[in-house]
Design a protein around this motif. Sequence first.
Motif, PDB file in Angstrom:
ATOM      1  N   GLU A 173       0.827  -1.205   0.000  1.00  0.00           N
ATOM      2  CA  GLU A 173       0.000   0.000   0.000  1.00  0.00           C
ATOM      3  C   GLU A 173       0.863   1.258   0.000  1.00  0.00           C
ATOM      4  O   GLU A 173       0.557   2.232  -0.703  1.00  0.00           O
ATOM      5  CB  GLU A 173      -0.960   0.003   1.197  1.00  0.00           C
TER       6      GLU A 173
ATOM      7  N   ASP B 210       0.997   4.110  -2.917  1.00  0.00           N
ATOM      8  CA  ASP B 210       0.874   5.537  -2.588  1.00  0.00           C
ATOM      9  C   ASP B 210       2.021   6.330  -3.210  1.00  0.00           C
ATOM     10  O   ASP B 210       1.809   7.402  -3.797  1.00  0.00           O
ATOM     11  CB  ASP B 210       0.883   5.739  -1.068  1.00  0.00           C
TER      12      ASP B 210
ATOM     13  N   THR C 267      -7.825  -1.953  -3.838  1.00  0.00           N
ATOM     14  CA  THR C 267      -9.209  -1.746  -3.396  1.00  0.00           C
ATOM     15  C   THR C 267      -9.278  -0.626  -2.365  1.00  0.00           C
ATOM     16  O   THR C 267     -10.187   0.222  -2.398  1.00  0.00           O
ATOM     17  CB  THR C 267      -9.782  -3.045  -2.800  1.00  0.00           C
ATOM     18  N   ASN C 268      -8.316  -0.607  -1.455  1.00  0.00           N
ATOM     19  CA  ASN C 268      -8.275   0.455  -0.437  1.00  0.00           C
ATOM     20  C   ASN C 268      -8.046   1.836  -1.052  1.00  0.00           C
ATOM     21  O   ASN C 268      -8.402   2.853  -0.449  1.00  0.00           O
ATOM     22  CB  ASN C 268      -7.172   0.167   0.582  1.00  0.00           C
ATOM     23  N   LYS C 269      -7.451   1.870  -2.239  1.00  0.00           N
ATOM     24  CA  LYS C 269      -7.225   3.141  -2.939  1.00  0.00           C
ATOM     25  C   LYS C 269      -8.394   3.475  -3.877  1.00  0.00           C
ATOM     26  O   LYS C 269      -8.299   4.406  -4.678  1.00  0.00           O
ATOM     27  CB  LYS C 269      -5.928   3.061  -3.755  1.00  0.00           C
ATOM     28  N   ASN C 270      -9.482   2.682  -3.775  1.00  0.00           N
ATOM     29  CA  ASN C 270     -10.684   2.883  -4.608  1.00  0.00           C
ATOM     30  C   ASN C 270     -10.415   2.678  -6.102  1.00  0.00           C
ATOM     31  O   ASN C 270     -11.047   3.331  -6.952  1.00  0.00           O
ATOM     32  CB  ASN C 270     -11.280   4.283  -4.371  1.00  0.00           C
ATOM     33  N   ALA C 271      -9.468   1.794  -6.406  1.00  0.00           N
ATOM     34  CA  ALA C 271      -9.239   1.459  -7.808  1.00  0.00           C
ATOM     35  C   ALA C 271     -10.429   0.662  -8.333  1.00  0.00           C
ATOM     36  O   ALA C 271     -11.032  -0.143  -7.618  1.00  0.00           O
ATOM     37  CB  ALA C 271      -7.951   0.648  -7.949  1.00  0.00           C
ATOM     38  N   GLU C 272     -10.760   0.889  -9.582  1.00  0.00           N
ATOM     39  CA  GLU C 272     -11.901   0.225 -10.225  1.00  0.00           C
ATOM     40  C   GLU C 272     -11.419  -1.004 -10.986  1.00  0.00           C
ATOM     41  O   GLU C 272     -10.464  -0.923 -11.768  1.00  0.00           O
ATOM     42  CB  GLU C 272     -12.564   1.197 -11.200  1.00  0.00           C
TER      43      GLU C 272
ATOM     44  N   TYR D 141     -12.123  -2.752 -13.929  1.00  0.00           N
ATOM     45  CA  TYR D 141     -12.932  -2.452 -15.110  1.00  0.00           C
ATOM     46  C   TYR D 141     -13.019  -3.631 -16.077  1.00  0.00           C
ATOM     47  O   TYR D 141     -13.774  -3.586 -17.048  1.00  0.00           O
ATOM     48  CB  TYR D 141     -12.382  -1.220 -15.844  1.00  0.00           C
TER      49      TYR D 141
ATOM     50  N   TYR E 269      -7.193  -3.154 -13.384  1.00  0.00           N
ATOM     51  CA  TYR E 269      -7.561  -2.071 -12.475  1.00  0.00           C
ATOM     52  C   TYR E 269      -7.317  -0.698 -13.134  1.00  0.00           C
ATOM     53  O   TYR E 269      -6.369  -0.524 -13.898  1.00  0.00           O
ATOM     54  CB  TYR E 269      -6.730  -2.120 -11.193  1.00  0.00           C
TER      55      TYR E 269
ATOM     56  N   LEU F  79      -6.769   3.143 -11.621  1.00  0.00           N
ATOM     57  CA  LEU F  79      -6.611   4.000 -10.447  1.00  0.00           C
ATOM     58  C   LEU F  79      -6.595   5.455 -10.899  1.00  0.00           C
ATOM     59  O   LEU F  79      -5.664   5.904 -11.570  1.00  0.00           O
ATOM     60  CB  LEU F  79      -5.304   3.651  -9.725  1.00  0.00           C
ATOM     61  N   GLU F  80      -7.678   6.155 -10.573  1.00  0.00           N
ATOM     62  CA  GLU F  80      -7.749   7.589 -10.900  1.00  0.00           C
ATOM     63  C   GLU F  80      -6.794   8.363 -10.001  1.00  0.00           C
ATOM     64  O   GLU F  80      -6.750   8.138  -8.789  1.00  0.00           O
ATOM     65  CB  GLU F  80      -9.185   8.106 -10.690  1.00  0.00           C
TER      66      GLU F  80
END
Length: 314
Positions: A91, A95, A131-136, A138, A310, A312-313
């Motif tokens: 993680e 980051d 997932t903890n970083k709100n990655a989608e 797709y 994934y 990640l925005e």
Amino acid sequence: MIIEIRKYTQDDHSVWDKFLLNAQQASFLFHRNFMDYHSDRFQDFSLMIYEDDELVAVLPANKIDDEVFSHLGLTYGGIIINGDSEITNMEKIIDAVANFLKQKDIKALYIKNLPQFYYNDGIDILEIPLTNKNAEVYRTDKVLAIDYSKPFAIHKTKLKNYRKNHAKGFVIQETDDFSLFWNMVLVPRLKEKHKATPVHNLEEITLLRSRFPNHVRQFNIYLNDDILAGITIFDKGPIVKSQYGATTNKGEKERALEYLFLHLIYKYKGSEKNFFSMGTVTENNELGYNKGLLKQKEELGCEVYSQDFYKLEL
């Protein structure tokens, strides 16, 4: 713990490749002599992740406009960590990568993860931190593979045909010349069936064979000196993958490709491999995959594994 992200340059070639010798999920696909064979098609944006000045991870990647992708010239990618790294650091690594990319005005990072069975103990080291970083997620592909650590079931009809076809006089040969399979089988078959061409042309696969002779291998099957089918193998150490498999019309009638697949499945079962991968069954239709191809590969002993993609925005 100080994490520093550095963009790969050609001066890092030997450092990058040396890191892979002790990396988890390492594959010859990540070596620079593989990645760079099509460097004219991609703007490389590979990253090297250092922790207290020690290289602990790499991210094979390329850039398109203001987005960075797990290298689009590779089947899979993600963040490759060394053998001693703690998964709990992932993680923090993500980051640091995200912050580095933001500073370079990158808007999104796309990660093409490894299929489940490429991870040690089947543990996906990226799923929870992303997932903890709100990655989608797709996209999720079905990847077919045989797990050699447990019994696998080949359909009884395929086994029956395999035994019966022993008497036909098939000849299977490994060759370092890819031209016969490419020109007489693979290219015509893909054009006829799918209006497509192989990802690698003949010149490229020959170059890769010269650079990785123990990893890029070609097996052809003949009857009365006529080539009927062939399979191109990418040997990745604990995992062996059928990169290409194709047959002529005559070979299809003789079930030559099926026979060759079973021959190789048994061959590699006895060579301390963990998995025999037959790749994806992805197709652009309502299901998202080729139902018939899925059935064929399952009948050859494969199970279905997932490969997540994934976004990640940033």
